[in-house]
Design a protein around this motif. Sequence first.
Motif, PDB file in Angstrom:
ATOM      1  N   GLY A  72       0.643  -1.274  -0.037  1.00 54.79           N
ATOM      2  CA  GLY A  72      -0.014  -0.077   0.155  1.00 54.79           C
ATOM      3  C   GLY A  72       0.980   1.199  -0.014  1.00 54.79           C
ATOM      4  O   GLY A  72       0.391   2.488   0.407  1.00 54.79           O
ATOM      5  N   THR A  73       2.049   1.352  -0.273  1.00 54.26           N
ATOM      6  CA  THR A  73       2.961   2.347  -0.398  1.00 54.26           C
ATOM      7  C   THR A  73       3.656   2.655  -1.565  1.00 54.26           C
ATOM      8  O   THR A  73       4.368   1.664  -2.060  1.00 54.26           O
ATOM      9  N   TYR A  74       3.453   3.551  -2.257  1.00 54.18           N
ATOM     10  CA  TYR A  74       4.113   3.833  -3.465  1.00 54.18           C
ATOM     11  C   TYR A  74       4.959   5.169  -3.544  1.00 54.18           C
ATOM     12  O   TYR A  74       4.366   6.150  -2.819  1.00 54.18           O
ATOM     13  N   VAL A  75       5.862   5.036  -4.302  1.00 54.38           N
ATOM     14  CA  VAL A  75       6.819   6.298  -4.518  1.00 54.38           C
ATOM     15  C   VAL A  75       7.091   6.671  -5.890  1.00 54.38           C
ATOM     16  O   VAL A  75       7.419   5.901  -6.960  1.00 54.38           O
ATOM     17  N   LEU A  76       6.458   7.550  -6.231  1.00 54.35           N
ATOM     18  CA  LEU A  76       6.336   8.320  -7.681  1.00 54.35           C
ATOM     19  C   LEU A  76       7.735   9.134  -7.722  1.00 54.35           C
ATOM     20  O   LEU A  76       7.777  10.377  -6.761  1.00 54.35           O
ATOM     21  N   GLN A  77       8.718   9.060  -8.479  1.00 55.70           N
ATOM     22  CA  GLN A  77       9.832   9.864  -8.398  1.00 55.70           C
ATOM     23  C   GLN A  77       9.857  10.552  -9.949  1.00 55.70           C
ATOM     24  O   GLN A  77       9.917   9.997 -11.089  1.00 55.70           O
ATOM     25  N   ASP A  78      10.034  11.984  -9.858  1.00 52.47           N
ATOM     26  CA  ASP A  78      10.377  12.717 -11.064  1.00 52.47           C
ATOM     27  C   ASP A  78      11.508  13.590 -10.881  1.00 52.47           C
ATOM     28  O   ASP A  78      11.911  14.179  -9.957  1.00 52.47           O
ATOM     29  N   ASN A  79      12.493  12.902 -11.862  1.00 52.61           N
ATOM     30  CA  ASN A  79      13.807  13.473 -11.875  1.00 52.61           C
ATOM     31  C   ASN A  79      13.743  15.157 -12.214  1.00 52.61           C
ATOM     32  O   ASN A  79      15.097  15.687 -12.181  1.00 52.61           O
ATOM     33  N   SER A  80      13.129  15.415 -12.944  1.00 56.39           N
ATOM     34  CA  SER A  80      13.071  16.810 -13.506  1.00 56.39           C
ATOM     35  C   SER A  80      11.448  17.420 -13.341  1.00 56.39           C
ATOM     36  O   SER A  80      10.815  17.675 -14.393  1.00 56.39           O
ATOM     37  N   PHE A  81      11.035  17.614 -12.214  1.00 57.10           N
ATOM     38  CA  PHE A  81       9.668  18.066 -11.792  1.00 57.10           C
ATOM     39  C   PHE A  81       9.435  19.450 -12.409  1.00 57.10           C
ATOM     40  O   PHE A  81      10.202  20.585 -12.063  1.00 57.10           O
ATOM     41  N   PRO A  82       8.582  19.715 -13.484  1.00 51.05           N
ATOM     42  CA  PRO A  82       8.372  20.928 -14.227  1.00 51.05           C
ATOM     43  C   PRO A  82       8.218  22.241 -13.337  1.00 51.05           C
ATOM     44  O   PRO A  82       8.721  23.419 -13.811  1.00 51.05           O
ATOM     45  N   LEU A  83       7.498  22.053 -12.079  1.00 52.43           N
ATOM     46  CA  LEU A  83       7.378  23.054 -11.357  1.00 52.43           C
ATOM     47  C   LEU A  83       8.430  23.549 -10.538  1.00 52.43           C
ATOM     48  O   LEU A  83       8.490  24.591  -9.833  1.00 52.43           O
ATOM     49  N   LEU A  84       9.513  22.674 -10.324  1.00 52.90           N
ATOM     50  CA  LEU A  84      10.966  23.011  -9.491  1.00 52.90           C
ATOM     51  C   LEU A  84      11.922  23.330 -10.583  1.00 52.90           C
ATOM     52  O   LEU A  84      13.009  23.645 -10.124  1.00 52.90           O
ATOM     53  N   VAL A  85      11.604  23.030 -11.896  1.00 51.43           N
ATOM     54  CA  VAL A  85      12.906  23.386 -12.911  1.00 51.43           C
ATOM     55  C   VAL A  85      13.532  24.592 -12.952  1.00 51.43           C
ATOM     56  O   VAL A  85      14.924  24.798 -12.777  1.00 51.43           O
ATOM     57  N   ARG A  86      12.710  25.737 -12.696  1.00 54.27           N
ATOM     58  CA  ARG A  86      13.180  27.009 -12.695  1.00 54.27           C
ATOM     59  C   ARG A  86      13.879  27.351 -11.242  1.00 54.27           C
ATOM     60  O   ARG A  86      14.537  28.303 -11.391  1.00 54.27           O
ATOM     61  N   MET A  87      13.639  26.505 -10.226  1.00 52.22           N
ATOM     62  CA  MET A  87      14.263  26.946  -9.056  1.00 52.22           C
ATOM     63  C   MET A  87      15.808  26.074  -9.114  1.00 52.22           C
ATOM     64  O   MET A  87      16.160  26.405  -7.835  1.00 52.22           O
ATOM     65  N   ALA A  88      15.665  25.122  -9.861  1.00 54.09           N
ATOM     66  CA  ALA A  88      17.113  24.324  -9.566  1.00 54.09           C
ATOM     67  C   ALA A  88      18.300  25.109  -9.698  1.00 54.09           C
ATOM     68  O   ALA A  88      19.485  24.269  -9.577  1.00 54.09           O
ATOM     69  N   SER A  89      18.525  26.240 -10.072  1.00 56.89           N
ATOM     70  CA  SER A  89      19.854  26.860 -10.086  1.00 56.89           C
ATOM     71  C   SER A  89      20.618  26.825  -8.766  1.00 56.89           C
ATOM     72  O   SER A  89      21.830  27.439  -8.798  1.00 56.89           O
ATOM     73  N   GLY A  90      19.956  26.543  -7.539  1.00 53.77           N
ATOM     74  CA  GLY A  90      20.886  26.853  -6.329  1.00 53.77           C
ATOM     75  C   GLY A  90      20.182  26.309  -5.194  1.00 53.77           C
ATOM     76  O   GLY A  90      19.102  25.818  -5.271  1.00 53.77           O
ATOM     77  N   LEU A  91      21.040  25.771  -3.929  1.00 55.51           N
ATOM     78  CA  LEU A  91      20.390  25.232  -3.045  1.00 55.51           C
ATOM     79  C   LEU A  91      19.773  26.149  -1.780  1.00 55.51           C
ATOM     80  O   LEU A  91      18.941  25.667  -1.261  1.00 55.51           O
ATOM     81  N   GLN A  92      19.707  27.452  -2.239  1.00 49.60           N
ATOM     82  CA  GLN A  92      18.912  28.381  -1.618  1.00 49.60           C
ATOM     83  C   GLN A  92      17.600  28.077  -1.589  1.00 49.60           C
ATOM     84  O   GLN A  92      16.864  28.545  -0.869  1.00 49.60           O
TER      85      GLN A  92
END
Length: 159
Positions: free
Chosen positions: A91-111
């Motif tokens: 009953g536990t599922y993990v869906l992984q998206d390595n390039s989630f579209p809503l986070l791509v623009r934020m991916a430039s830094g750890l901040q």
Amino acid sequence: MADAALFEFLHTEMVAELWAHDPDPSPGGQKMSLSVLEGMGFRVGQALGERLPRETLAFREELDVLKFLCKDLWVAVFQKQIDSLRTNHQGTYVLQDNSFPLLVRMASGLQYLEEAPKFLAFTCGLLRGTLSTLGIKSLVTASVAALPACKFQVVIQKA
């Protein structure tokens, strides 16, 4: 392609609007804003689920439903399939998206890593709402270890 840009802009504006008018910057106030976003996503997920073709609703097992979410629903909303689906068959599922579209623009830094949860709440609700329409009660959480990758954990709640 324009649809993706419009959805991304709308989502960004919803997040910005909720955080701009949040008078309480404490964790309690942030939880309220996350809850509102998740609720919006839930309702959109329900509406998407209601518009599914009738043959889609005849899934035999939970795993088939999750595969549908990873392929068809994800493509309809984000124009790409989810990268990985894992399960413990309990009953536990993990869906992984390595390039989630809503986070791509934020991916430039750890901040921006600490800002990521507010960009995932809507999608958690979207998944939960679609599952609800398909007759599956669930709890959906999201986590981010490195941008723009994220994981959505779906725990099926047995009756």
